[in-house]
Write a protein that holds these residues in place. Structure first.
Motif, PDB file in Angstrom:
ATOM      1  N   VAL A  57       0.847  -1.205   0.000  1.00 52.64           N
ATOM      2  CA  VAL A  57       0.000   0.000   0.000  1.00 52.64           C
ATOM      3  C   VAL A  57       0.879   1.250   0.000  1.00 52.64           C
ATOM      4  N   SER A  58       1.911   1.238   0.852  1.00 53.37           N
ATOM      5  CA  SER A  58       2.804   2.413   0.962  1.00 53.37           C
ATOM      6  C   SER A  58       3.558   2.675  -0.340  1.00 53.37           C
ATOM      7  N   GLN A  59       3.816   1.595  -1.093  1.00 55.03           N
ATOM      8  CA  GLN A  59       4.506   1.725  -2.378  1.00 55.03           C
ATOM      9  C   GLN A  59       3.530   1.989  -3.529  1.00 55.03           C
ATOM     10  N   LYS A  60       2.226   2.123  -3.134  1.00 55.69           N
ATOM     11  CA  LYS A  60       1.141   2.370  -4.104  1.00 55.69           C
ATOM     12  C   LYS A  60       1.024   1.268  -5.161  1.00 55.69           C
ATOM     13  N   LEU A  61       1.368   0.036  -4.753  1.00 60.74           N
ATOM     14  CA  LEU A  61       1.239  -1.117  -5.651  1.00 60.74           C
ATOM     15  C   LEU A  61      -0.165  -1.703  -5.576  1.00 60.74           C
ATOM     16  N   ILE A  62      -0.832  -1.513  -4.430  1.00 64.10           N
ATOM     17  CA  ILE A  62      -2.235  -1.911  -4.268  1.00 64.10           C
ATOM     18  C   ILE A  62      -2.996  -0.780  -3.584  1.00 64.10           C
ATOM     19  N   GLU A  63      -4.321  -0.813  -3.728  1.00 59.45           N
ATOM     20  CA  GLU A  63      -5.171   0.193  -3.084  1.00 59.45           C
ATOM     21  C   GLU A  63      -5.421  -0.182  -1.623  1.00 59.45           C
ATOM     22  N   GLN A  64      -5.703   0.816  -0.797  1.00 59.01           N
ATOM     23  CA  GLN A  64      -5.971   0.599   0.632  1.00 59.01           C
ATOM     24  C   GLN A  64      -7.118  -0.372   0.851  1.00 59.01           C
ATOM     25  N   ASP A  65      -8.186  -0.243   0.027  1.00 62.32           N
ATOM     26  CA  ASP A  65      -9.356  -1.105   0.220  1.00 62.32           C
ATOM     27  C   ASP A  65      -9.134  -2.542  -0.260  1.00 62.32           C
ATOM     28  N   GLU A  66      -7.968  -2.806  -0.856  1.00 60.73           N
ATOM     29  CA  GLU A  66      -7.622  -4.167  -1.293  1.00 60.73           C
ATOM     30  C   GLU A  66      -6.783  -4.905  -0.251  1.00 60.73           C
ATOM     31  N   THR A  67      -6.420  -4.197   0.827  1.00 59.72           N
ATOM     32  CA  THR A  67      -5.510  -4.746   1.837  1.00 59.72           C
ATOM     33  C   THR A  67      -5.980  -6.078   2.396  1.00 59.72           C
ATOM     34  N   GLU A  68      -7.262  -6.137   2.774  1.00 64.76           N
ATOM     35  CA  GLU A  68      -7.805  -7.354   3.404  1.00 64.76           C
ATOM     36  C   GLU A  68      -7.684  -8.569   2.489  1.00 64.76           C
ATOM     37  N   ILE A  69      -7.951  -8.362   1.204  1.00 71.47           N
ATOM     38  CA  ILE A  69      -7.863  -9.463   0.228  1.00 71.47           C
ATOM     39  C   ILE A  69      -6.426  -9.960   0.129  1.00 71.47           C
ATOM     40  N   TYR A  70      -5.473  -9.015   0.049  1.00 77.97           N
ATOM     41  CA  TYR A  70      -4.061  -9.388  -0.071  1.00 77.97           C
ATOM     42  C   TYR A  70      -3.542 -10.057   1.196  1.00 77.97           C
ATOM     43  N   VAL A  71      -3.983  -9.578   2.349  1.00 77.39           N
ATOM     44  CA  VAL A  71      -3.581 -10.199   3.619  1.00 77.39           C
ATOM     45  C   VAL A  71      -4.040 -11.657   3.646  1.00 77.39           C
ATOM     46  N   TYR A  72      -5.297 -11.883   3.246  1.00 73.59           N
ATOM     47  CA  TYR A  72      -5.846 -13.252   3.228  1.00 73.59           C
ATOM     48  C   TYR A  72      -5.048 -14.145   2.271  1.00 73.59           C
TER      49      TYR A  72
END
Length: 199
Positions: free
Chosen positions: A16-31
Motif C-alpha cells: 500500500v505504501s509503495q502504491k502497488l495496491i489500493e488501501q481497500d484491497e488490503t484485506e484481500i491481499y492479507v488473506y
C-alpha cells in the motif's frame, strides 16, 4: 492467532505504501498472503519430516500426486491454519503407514485397491467448498480434470509396478489419501447440513 498473519499484514502495508495496491484491497491481499505463508509452512514441515525419516523420494511422489489430483477433486478443508497443518501432517503420516503396509502387495491386490479408490472420484468429484462454490461449467470442467488426473496416475501405478514397485505403491498410497480426503470432506459437509437443519 496464525503466526504468519502479522507478516502478511506487514507485506500488505508495504504494498500500500509503495502504491502497488489500493488501501481497500488490503484485506484481500492479507488473506492471500496468509494462505501462501500457511502452505509454505505446511510443505516445509512435511519435507523436514521426510528428510528425518529418509523418505524424500516417496514424499516428492506423494506431494506431486496429491497436489495434481486434489486441486481438481477437492477435499477436506480445515477451519483454521493450525487444523490445516495438523490435517496435512496427519495425511502425510497416514500415507507413510499405508505405503509401508502395502509394500509387498501383489499386482492383483494393487489393481483391486485402485478400483475401489475410484469410487469417491466417480461419486463426489469435485467436492464443493462451502465458501467457494463452483459454477456449473467450472464444476463440469473440474470433474473431467479430476477423472483425467486420477486416470493418468492410475495408469502410472500399473506401468510402474513391474519397473519399480516402490514408486507404484507410493502413488497408490497417495491416491488413497486423496480418496479418503474426499470421503472425509463429504461426511463433514453432511454433518454441517444436519446441524444447520436442526437449528
Amino acid at each position: 492467532g496464525f503466526p504468519g498473519m502479522k507478516f502478511a499484514q506487514q507485506i500488505a502495508a508495504l504494498l500500500v505504501s509503495q502504491k502497488l495496491i489500493e488501501q481497500d484491497e488490503t484485506e484481500i491481499y492479507v488473506y492471500g498472503l496468509e494462505l501462501i505463508i500457511s502452505d509454505v509452512i505446511n510443505f516445509s514441515a512435511i519435507i523436514i519430516v521426510s528428510v528425518i525419516l529418509q523418505e524424500f523420494i516417496c514424499t516428492a511422489i506423494y506431494l506431486l500426486c496429491f497436489l495434481t489430483t486434489r486441486c481438481f477433486c477437492g477435499g477436506y478443508h480445515a477451519t483454521t491454519h493450525t487444523r490445516c497443518r495438523i490435517a496435512m501432517l496427519t495425511s502425510y503420516l497416514l500415507f507413510l503407514i499405508i505405503k509401508t503396509c502395502l509394500g509387498n502387495a501383489l499386482l492383483i491386490t494393487t489393481i483391486v485397491i485402485l478400483a475401489a479408490l475410484w469410487g469417491p472420484v466417480i461419486l463426489y468429484a469435485p467436492i464443493q467448498h462451502a465458501n467457494h462454490k463452483l459454477s456449473p461449467e467450472l464444476n463440469r470442467i473440474n470433474r473431467r480434470r479430476s477423472i483425467c488426473s486420477y486416470g493418468i496416475w492410475s495408469v502410472a501405478i500399473v506401468i510402474m509396478y513391474n519397473v519399480d514397485s516402490d514408486v507404484s505403491i507410493a502413488i497408490l498410497a497417495s491416491l488413497m489419501i486423496v480418496s479418503l480426503n474426499m470421503v472425509l470432506a463429504k461426511v463433514s459437509l453432511n454433518v454441517r447440513r444436519c446441524i444447520q437443519c436442526r437449528r
